[in-house]
Design a protein around this motif. Structure first.
Motif, PDB file in Angstrom:
ATOM      1  N   ALA A  11       0.827  -1.206   0.000  1.00 21.58           N
ATOM      2  CA  ALA A  11       0.000   0.000   0.000  1.00 21.58           C
ATOM      3  C   ALA A  11       0.866   1.264   0.000  1.00 21.58           C
ATOM      4  CB  ALA A  11      -0.932  -0.006   1.212  1.00 21.58           C
ATOM      5  N   ARG A  12       1.981   1.241   0.750  1.00 26.07           N
ATOM      6  CA  ARG A  12       2.883   2.406   0.762  1.00 26.07           C
ATOM      7  C   ARG A  12       3.491   2.640  -0.612  1.00 26.07           C
ATOM      8  NH1 ARG A  12       4.823   0.053   5.448  1.00 26.07           N
ATOM      9  NH2 ARG A  12       6.872  -0.414   4.566  1.00 26.07           N
ATOM     10  N   ASN A  13       3.914   1.559  -1.242  1.00 25.72           N
ATOM     11  CA  ASN A  13       4.510   1.695  -2.574  1.00 25.72           C
ATOM     12  C   ASN A  13       3.516   2.300  -3.559  1.00 25.72           C
ATOM     13  OD1 ASN A  13       6.901   0.594  -1.654  1.00 25.72           O
ATOM     14  ND2 ASN A  13       6.421  -1.487  -2.343  1.00 25.72           N
ATOM     15  N   ALA A  14       2.264   1.886  -3.453  1.00 21.60           N
ATOM     16  CA  ALA A  14       1.240   2.423  -4.354  1.00 21.60           C
ATOM     17  C   ALA A  14       1.008   3.907  -4.079  1.00 21.60           C
ATOM     18  CB  ALA A  14      -0.061   1.637  -4.174  1.00 21.60           C
ATOM     19  N   LYS A  15       0.993   4.303  -2.808  1.00 17.18           N
ATOM     20  CA  LYS A  15       0.786   5.710  -2.471  1.00 17.18           C
ATOM     21  C   LYS A  15       1.947   6.561  -2.967  1.00 17.18           C
ATOM     22  CE  LYS A  15      -1.243   6.935   1.386  1.00 17.18           C
ATOM     23  NZ  LYS A  15      -1.643   7.088   2.809  1.00 17.18           N
ATOM     24  N   ARG A  16       3.172   6.022  -2.863  1.00 19.95           N
ATOM     25  CA  ARG A  16       4.338   6.771  -3.357  1.00 19.95           C
ATOM     26  C   ARG A  16       4.248   6.973  -4.864  1.00 19.95           C
ATOM     27  NH1 ARG A  16       7.278   3.378  -0.192  1.00 19.95           N
ATOM     28  NH2 ARG A  16       7.938   4.239   1.793  1.00 19.95           N
ATOM     29  N   ARG A  17       3.842   5.933  -5.566  1.00 20.19           N
ATOM     30  CA  ARG A  17       3.720   6.059  -7.022  1.00 20.19           C
ATOM     31  C   ARG A  17       2.711   7.136  -7.397  1.00 20.19           C
ATOM     32  NH1 ARG A  17       4.139   0.343  -6.849  1.00 20.19           N
ATOM     33  NH2 ARG A  17       1.865   0.140  -6.867  1.00 20.19           N
ATOM     34  N   ASP A  18       1.702   7.296  -6.569  1.00 25.01           N
ATOM     35  CA  ASP A  18       0.669   8.293  -6.846  1.00 25.01           C
ATOM     36  C   ASP A  18       0.989   9.655  -6.226  1.00 25.01           C
ATOM     37  OD1 ASP A  18      -0.733   6.357  -8.202  1.00 25.01           O
ATOM     38  OD2 ASP A  18      -1.993   5.816  -6.486  1.00 25.01           O
ATOM     39  N   GLY A  19       2.178   9.767  -5.605  1.00 24.16           N
ATOM     40  CA  GLY A  19       2.581  11.041  -5.013  1.00 24.16           C
ATOM     41  C   GLY A  19       1.813  11.406  -3.753  1.00 24.16           C
ATOM     42  N   MET A  20       1.275  10.424  -3.053  1.00 19.83           N
ATOM     43  CA  MET A  20       0.485  10.694  -1.850  1.00 19.83           C
ATOM     44  C   MET A  20       1.370  10.639  -0.613  1.00 19.83           C
ATOM     45  SD  MET A  20      -2.814   8.309  -2.789  1.00 19.83           S
ATOM     46  CE  MET A  20      -3.664   8.716  -1.256  1.00 19.83           C
ATOM     47  N   PRO A  21       1.141  11.477   0.393  1.00 24.48           N
ATOM     48  CA  PRO A  21       1.946  11.450   1.621  1.00 24.48           C
ATOM     49  C   PRO A  21       1.637  10.218   2.460  1.00 24.48           C
ATOM     50  CG  PRO A  21       0.127  12.992   1.857  1.00 24.48           C
ATOM     51  CD  PRO A  21       0.103  12.531   0.433  1.00 24.48           C
ATOM     52  N   LEU A  22       2.609   9.814   3.267  1.00 19.80           N
ATOM     53  CA  LEU A  22       2.441   8.656   4.148  1.00 19.80           C
ATOM     54  C   LEU A  22       2.172   9.120   5.571  1.00 19.80           C
ATOM     55  CD1 LEU A  22       5.331   6.344   2.868  1.00 19.80           C
ATOM     56  CD2 LEU A  22       2.934   6.381   2.168  1.00 19.80           C
ATOM     57  N   ALA A  23       1.455   8.302   6.328  1.00 13.43           N
ATOM     58  CA  ALA A  23       1.129   8.618   7.713  1.00 13.43           C
ATOM     59  C   ALA A  23       1.327   7.371   8.563  1.00 13.43           C
ATOM     60  CB  ALA A  23      -0.312   9.114   7.817  1.00 13.43           C
ATOM     61  N   ALA A  24       1.087   7.509   9.855  1.00 11.69           N
ATOM     62  CA  ALA A  24       1.307   6.390  10.782  1.00 11.69           C
ATOM     63  C   ALA A  24       0.490   5.165  10.397  1.00 11.69           C
ATOM     64  CB  ALA A  24       0.970   6.833  12.208  1.00 11.69           C
ATOM     65  N   ASP A  25      -0.720   5.379   9.875  1.00 10.49           N
ATOM     66  CA  ASP A  25      -1.584   4.254   9.512  1.00 10.49           C
ATOM     67  C   ASP A  25      -1.019   3.423   8.366  1.00 10.49           C
ATOM     68  OD1 ASP A  25      -3.364   4.965  11.452  1.00 10.49           O
ATOM     69  OD2 ASP A  25      -4.766   5.998  10.109  1.00 10.49           O
ATOM     70  N   ASP A  26      -0.005   3.933   7.700  1.00 14.14           N
ATOM     71  CA  ASP A  26       0.588   3.186   6.586  1.00 14.14           C
ATOM     72  C   ASP A  26       1.629   2.167   7.058  1.00 14.14           C
ATOM     73  OD1 ASP A  26      -0.766   4.475   4.348  1.00 14.14           O
ATOM     74  OD2 ASP A  26       0.322   6.273   4.975  1.00 14.14           O
TER      75      ASP A  26
END
Length: 401
Positions: free
Chosen positions: A84-99
């Motif tokens: 899920a983190r890798n997918a968020k990075r590809r989409d340029g989305m910030p990461l949070a504790a829930d990740d």
């Protein structure tokens, strides 16, 4: 003759019955026990030590099965969060504790597996010879045999350090990165030709092919020559232009050898596993001899670190990496390391290190288990770097700035 009670028929009948019963018993004893009865019979005749072993083995297997089920759930969650983190990075989305998984992984604390007091003899296996790890002498011999090359070695380690500092600063590394990564990798006393395990010292034995200030493996060298070899050729060509004729000719010959090595390293797809196959050949050993060369060695040591700096920059991290952050990327791989590097300080305090490991690697890594958050892992790396500052090699490096 007076009539007597006639017991003969009765006796014969009794004796016949007894014989039949005995024969049946013998026949029953001669027959193998039914499958369902075999364990009970084995248990009946087992020694007390074997019986105790089987009891303890059953306890161990039960505890281990319960642990494995719990661990499977935990490490599946780790994998899901990572994807899920890798997918968020590809989409340029910030990461949070829930990740991230924020609980520590389960550790097995049940009984140890018992040792069978009466092990069944297995087929005899010949002892496996230890895997041979090539050493500096092998790299030099292979370079001479396959490339007709002998590295230009320095008169002293300080001369090599001076060349490395000059190259590293020119290519974009900082003083902090140069000295502190060296401290971590070598304990502050490594030389340009030091191999992991120090096989050249009394009692030393090579434990890997890693050589030099930043401990390049043979695969590191092959990969860097494949990917950055063209740059190395250009740097040496520019250097040759300003040299007197005899020195220029020697460097031009080295450039010709380097081109052959580049062609060899580029003969397979640009993939770590493919480069590893080349690195295990004698030609690969010969390429690794470049780490000992006063012209090429500093470039290799520099780009071992610079590739991570460039990776981080391309992913949007433009600030200078601290030495510990650079070393984290060096140790864990650029993608995994950058995940920790870009993490805010508050998250580093609570995110378990398990988020950046596979289960097997984590359970074999006492450092990651003991220092079990990202912040603690960075702290222990900085402590090791700080602790080596007083070593002579670290002092020599510091004197060059």
């Amino acid at each position: 003759m007076p009539n007597q009670p006639t017991f003969a028929p009765l006796a014969r009948a009794l004796i016949g019955a007894a014989v039949l019963v005995a024969a049946g018993a013998v026949a029953a004893a001669a027959e193998p026990a039914a499958p369902s009865e075999a364990p009970q019979l084995a248990q009946l005749f087992a020694s007390p030590a074997v019986a105790e072993y089987k009891r303890r083995l059953a306890e161990y297997e039960e505890a281990r099965a319960a642990f494995d089920a719990e661990a499977q759930d935990y490490w599946s969650a780790i994998s899901d969060k990572r994807r899920a983190r890798n997918a968020k990075r590809r989409d340029g989305m910030p990461l949070a504790a829930d990740d991230y998984v924020l609980t520590q992984p389960p550790l097995y604390r049940g009984p140890k597996k018992p040792i069978n007091p009466e092990p069944e003899p297995g087929p005899e296996q010949p002892p496996r010879p230890p895997k041979y790890i090539p050493v500096v002498a092998d790299y030099l011999a292979a370079a001479a045999r396959h490339f007709q090359f002998a590295p230009h070695r320095p008169a002293s380690d300080l001369e090599f350090k001076r060349a490395y500092v000059r190259t590293a600063l020119t290519e974009g590394l900082t003083r902090d990165q140069i000295v502190r990564v060296y401290n971590f990798e070598t304990g502050g006393n490594g030389t340009y030709d030091m191999q992991s395990g120090s096989p050249g010292r009394p009692g030393g034995r090579a434990i890997s092919t890693a050589v030099g200030y930043n401990q390049l493996l043979t695969t590191n060298t092959v990969e860097l020559v494949a990917e950055r070899g063209g740059h190395f050729v250009r740097v040496l060509t520019e250097k040759a232009h300003g040299l007197p004729p005899p020195q220029r000719k020697a460097l031009e010959q080295k450039i010709a050898v380097l081109r052959k090595m580049v062609a060899f390293c580029q003969s397979v797809p640009d993939d770590w596993n493919e480069h590893e196959k080349l690195a295990k050949t004698e030609q690969g050993w010969g390429v690794h001899a470049l780490v000992l060369d006063l012209d090429v060695g500093p470039l290799l040591q520099t780009h071992k670190l610079l590739t991570s700096v460039i990776f981080a920059r391309n992913k949007g991290t433009t600030r200078p990496l601290t030495a510990a952050e650079l070393e984290m990327m060096n140790l864990t791989g650029d993608g995994t390391g950058l995940d920790m590097v870009t993490m805010p300080a508050a998250l580093r305090e609570i995110v378990p290190t398990a988020n950046f490991f596979q289960r097997g690697g984590y359970e074999r890594n006492p450092v990651a288990i003991r220092h079990n958050t990202v912040a603690r892992l960075f702290a222990v790396m900085n402590a090791r770097m700080d602790g080596a500052q007083g070593a002579q090699g670290a002092k020599d490096f510091a004197s060059l700035f």
